[in-house]
Motif scaffolding. Sequence first.
Motif, short mmCIF file in Angstrom:
data_model
loop_
_atom_site.label_atom_id
_atom_site.label_comp_id
_atom_site.label_asym_id
_atom_site.label_seq_id
_atom_site.Cartn_x
_atom_site.Cartn_y
_atom_site.Cartn_z
N ARG A 1 6.65 46.73 107.97
CA ARG A 1 7.84 46.30 108.69
C ARG A 1 7.89 44.78 108.71
O ARG A 1 6.87 44.13 108.91
N PHE A 2 9.09 44.24 108.51
CA PHE A 2 9.29 42.80 108.62
C PHE A 2 8.30 42.00 107.76
O PHE A 2 7.66 41.07 108.20
N ASN A 3 8.13 42.43 106.50
CA ASN A 3 7.29 41.75 105.52
C ASN A 3 5.80 41.77 105.87
O ASN A 3 5.04 40.95 105.37
N ALA A 4 5.38 42.70 106.70
CA ALA A 4 3.97 42.79 107.07
C ALA A 4 3.53 44.24 107.16
O ALA A 4 4.30 45.11 107.57
N GLN B 1 -0.99 50.12 115.97
CA GLN B 1 -1.20 48.82 115.34
C GLN B 1 -2.68 48.48 115.47
O GLN B 1 -3.15 48.01 116.52
N PRO B 2 -3.46 48.70 114.41
CA PRO B 2 -4.92 48.54 114.49
C PRO B 2 -5.39 47.15 114.89
O PRO B 2 -6.50 47.00 115.40
N SER B 3 -4.58 46.11 114.64
CA SER B 3 -5.01 44.76 115.00
C SER B 3 -5.24 44.62 116.50
O SER B 3 -6.12 43.85 116.94
N GLU B 4 -4.47 45.35 117.31
CA GLU B 4 -4.66 45.30 118.75
C GLU B 4 -5.99 45.94 119.14
O GLU B 4 -6.71 45.44 120.01
N LEU B 5 -6.32 47.05 118.50
CA LEU B 5 -7.59 47.71 118.79
C LEU B 5 -8.77 46.89 118.29
O LEU B 5 -9.86 46.93 118.87
N ALA B 6 -8.54 46.12 117.21
CA ALA B 6 -9.62 45.27 116.68
C ALA B 6 -10.00 44.17 117.66
O ALA B 6 -11.15 43.74 117.72
N LYS B 7 -9.03 43.70 118.45
CA LYS B 7 -9.34 42.69 119.47
C LYS B 7 -10.30 43.27 120.50
O LYS B 7 -11.23 42.59 120.94
N PRO C 1 0.21 40.37 106.31
CA PRO C 1 -0.37 39.23 107.04
C PRO C 1 0.11 39.23 108.49
O PRO C 1 1.25 39.59 108.79
N ASP C 2 -0.79 38.82 109.39
CA ASP C 2 -0.47 38.74 110.81
C ASP C 2 -1.17 37.51 111.37
O ASP C 2 -2.25 37.61 111.98
N LEU C 3 -0.56 36.37 111.15
CA LEU C 3 -1.16 35.10 111.58
C LEU C 3 -1.26 35.02 113.10
O LEU C 3 -2.23 34.49 113.64
N GLY D 1 24.32 40.15 121.19
CA GLY D 1 23.63 40.13 119.91
C GLY D 1 23.14 38.78 119.46
O GLY D 1 22.64 38.64 118.34
N TYR D 2 23.27 37.75 120.30
CA TYR D 2 22.76 36.43 119.92
C TYR D 2 21.23 36.45 119.85
O TYR D 2 20.64 35.82 118.98
N LEU D 3 20.62 37.13 120.80
CA LEU D 3 19.18 37.37 120.72
C LEU D 3 19.02 38.71 120.02
O LEU D 3 19.36 39.75 120.59
N PRO D 4 18.55 38.73 118.78
CA PRO D 4 18.58 39.96 117.96
C PRO D 4 17.93 41.15 118.65
O PRO D 4 16.90 41.02 119.31
N SER D 5 18.54 42.32 118.47
CA SER D 5 18.05 43.54 119.11
C SER D 5 16.66 43.93 118.63
O SER D 5 15.94 44.64 119.33
N SER D 6 16.27 43.45 117.44
CA SER D 6 14.95 43.81 116.90
C SER D 6 13.80 43.11 117.62
O SER D 6 12.65 43.51 117.47
#
Length: 425
Positions: A116-119, A131-137, A178-180, A309-314
């Motif tokens: 999703r979203f290029n990642a 989202q495994p990165s959260e569990l990795a923390k 990637p998840d900087l 919609g100025y602040l994107p719904s995503s």
Amino acid sequence: MKSQAEIYGEVPKERGVQADFVVPICMLVLFFIGIVFIYSAQSYTIDAIPLQKQFWVKQIFYVGIAGVSTYVILGWTDYKWVFTYSNVIYFLSILLLLPLTLKETFGIPIPFIETRFNATRWINFGMVSIQPSELAKIGTCIMAAAMFARNRGKKNLKFWIKIGLVFFVPILLIFLQPDLGSTLVFFPMLFAMLYISNLPKRFFVAVLLVFCVLMGLVSADIYGYNSFLKSTGMSASEASRTNAYGTSASFCLPIKDYQRNRILAFVAPDIIDPRGNGVSWNQRQSLISVGSGGVLGKGVAEGTQAKLGYLPSSVAYNDFIFSVLAEESGFAGAVFTIVLMAVIIIYGCLGASQRSRDKFGQYLCVGIGVILMTHTFINVGMTVGIMPITGLPLPMLSYGGTFVLTCSILLGLVQSVYRHRKEYA
């Protein structure tokens, strides 16, 4: 064979079972606030979405089923089992990261892995995605705390190599997804644990010098990227889609062009996006949301930035939930939320660390407190323009089942340390 008292370096005393009620109350209030403003962020499209698919309804399920039950179970049980199985917990968290990194880096088709979203950050099991990165923390925090607790003597080169690997492996795997943004959480956690281990001051001077060198490299990379855009006439969005600079430049850091856009949009938004229609759009609209809230706000579901919609719904219900909250509850609501978070971090996490009678509990609570503090600082900072956009969620408020579970696990462990604080004295 060493006794339990020898392992923890303490002498057994009476068992303390008194629970802390301040942190769970603050946590539940924050969860409730999050649900209210997740609903508000999605309210303008609420009629077109089935009830069971509305984010605020799903968040209630995540909090009520996964969050509260996990917190109660971990808070009630003795946290020493986490110390015993720290290696297993860590390696399981690393195993969850591997398939995502393999798919993103080498293009290996792996079932259930979602981009999703290029990642590539999610494992999708149909109705539930994690989202495994959260569990990795969590796994890294537990493993590092256990290693510091076991090594009570002089820390030799072998110990530092092990600690370095414990942090380097998840940082590398997450960075390649990637998840900087998520990788940034590990560095303050490590620094805090090193700080309370009473290292000499020259070590932290060396760390500061390394940090300055890294910032210099980032600055050089961003300067080169900006020059590349000017020389080629390529727009920031075009570079982001093709990763042109990242694949053609002779010198650049191993990050994606869309991540460079975020940094450049933060430090020089008028250069990269003079009309405010591209990468700096979200941050500009977030600043408008926060600034237009006034003292008491516009009222729940009365904010205009998300509704129009100025602040994107995503992103309104997740990364920029604080913008929605600040616009609709005003300065008073924003301060109230930050105070609740500060109580959890300072009184809950750091207070439990100070009250703990064993080293593992101390390191664990400090690590947990730093994780929550880093998420809060970066998330709130990017909504008010003092930090670049990174995509880190706001603890207890942002939408997401994995993050609800992560917060509940972390605070459940803190509650367990607090409850068993008199077991060793």
